[in-house]
Write a protein that holds these residues in place. Structure first.
Motif, PDB file in Angstrom:
ATOM      1  N   GLU A  41     -10.074  51.468  38.580  1.00  0.00           N
ATOM      2  CA  GLU A  41      -9.964  52.784  38.131  1.00  0.00           C
ATOM      3  C   GLU A  41      -8.539  53.295  38.799  1.00  0.00           C
ATOM      4  O   GLU A  41      -7.647  54.144  38.545  1.00  0.00           O
ATOM      5  CB  GLU A  41     -10.917  53.885  38.756  1.00  0.00           C
ATOM      6  CG  GLU A  41     -10.708  55.377  38.286  1.00  0.00           C
ATOM      7  CD  GLU A  41     -10.564  55.457  36.713  1.00  0.00           C
ATOM      8  OE1 GLU A  41      -9.966  56.484  36.160  1.00  0.00           O
ATOM      9  OE2 GLU A  41     -11.266  54.824  35.753  1.00  0.00           O
ATOM     10  N   ASP A  42      -8.284  52.987  40.231  1.00  0.00           N
ATOM     11  CA  ASP A  42      -7.195  53.579  40.979  1.00  0.00           C
ATOM     12  C   ASP A  42      -6.014  52.735  40.187  1.00  0.00           C
ATOM     13  O   ASP A  42      -4.864  53.499  40.360  1.00  0.00           O
ATOM     14  CB  ASP A  42      -7.033  52.811  42.486  1.00  0.00           C
ATOM     15  CG  ASP A  42      -8.367  53.590  43.306  1.00  0.00           C
ATOM     16  OD1 ASP A  42      -8.603  54.622  42.990  1.00  0.00           O
ATOM     17  OD2 ASP A  42      -8.482  53.299  44.276  1.00  0.00           O
ATOM     18  N   ARG A  45      -5.075  54.812  37.340  1.00  0.00           N
ATOM     19  CA  ARG A  45      -4.780  56.063  37.608  1.00  0.00           C
ATOM     20  C   ARG A  45      -3.193  56.276  37.926  1.00  0.00           C
ATOM     21  O   ARG A  45      -2.161  56.801  37.647  1.00  0.00           O
ATOM     22  CB  ARG A  45      -5.521  56.806  38.635  1.00  0.00           C
ATOM     23  CG  ARG A  45      -6.920  57.380  38.088  1.00  0.00           C
ATOM     24  CD  ARG A  45      -7.536  58.151  39.232  1.00  0.00           C
ATOM     25  NE  ARG A  45      -8.720  58.484  38.682  1.00  0.00           N
ATOM     26  CZ  ARG A  45      -9.605  59.243  39.146  1.00  0.00           C
ATOM     27  NH1 ARG A  45      -9.502  59.847  40.426  1.00  0.00           N
ATOM     28  NH2 ARG A  45     -10.815  59.315  38.628  1.00  0.00           N
ATOM     29  N   ASN A  48      -1.252  55.599  35.046  1.00  0.00           N
ATOM     30  CA  ASN A  48      -1.066  56.905  34.269  1.00  0.00           C
ATOM     31  C   ASN A  48      -0.008  57.952  34.979  1.00  0.00           C
ATOM     32  O   ASN A  48       0.694  58.746  34.125  1.00  0.00           O
ATOM     33  CB  ASN A  48      -2.452  57.599  33.977  1.00  0.00           C
ATOM     34  CG  ASN A  48      -3.170  56.991  32.853  1.00  0.00           C
ATOM     35  OD1 ASN A  48      -2.634  56.074  32.362  1.00  0.00           O
ATOM     36  ND2 ASN A  48      -4.502  57.074  33.134  1.00  0.00           N
TER      37      ASN A  48
END
Length: 86
Positions: A41-42, A45, A48
């Motif tokens: 997820e890091d 992110r 993004n």
């Protein structure tokens, strides 16, 4: 009228050990899985966050082009002359 309950059954030490082992394994697995998912997820992110300004600029350019086309259409429909360089 009081209800009397029977004396609780004594739980086997083997069952207690199995329960505590299952709890410990569940906590260990959850921690391991959380760390793996957090790393993924890091990365997502960070990607993004890096791409957001680019996507926003593309979106703004597309909106500006659409707005220009609509204004030209409205000018033609209303008979208003279109200024040079518009």
């Amino acid at each position: 009228m009081a209800v009397t309950l029977p004396e609780p059954v004594r739980v086997s030490p083997l069952i207690k050990t199995c329960r505590w082992t299952a709890l410990g394994l569940g906590i260990w697995w959850g921690t391991k899985r959380y760390a793996a998912l957090k790393a993924e997820e890091d990365e997502i992110r960070a990607y993004n966050a890096k791409m957001k300004p680019i996507w926003d600029a593309e979106k703004a350019a597309k909106a500006a082009a659409s707005n220009r086309e609509q204004m030209i259409y409205l000018a033609k429909e209303s008979g208003t002359p279109i200024p040079e360089g518009f």
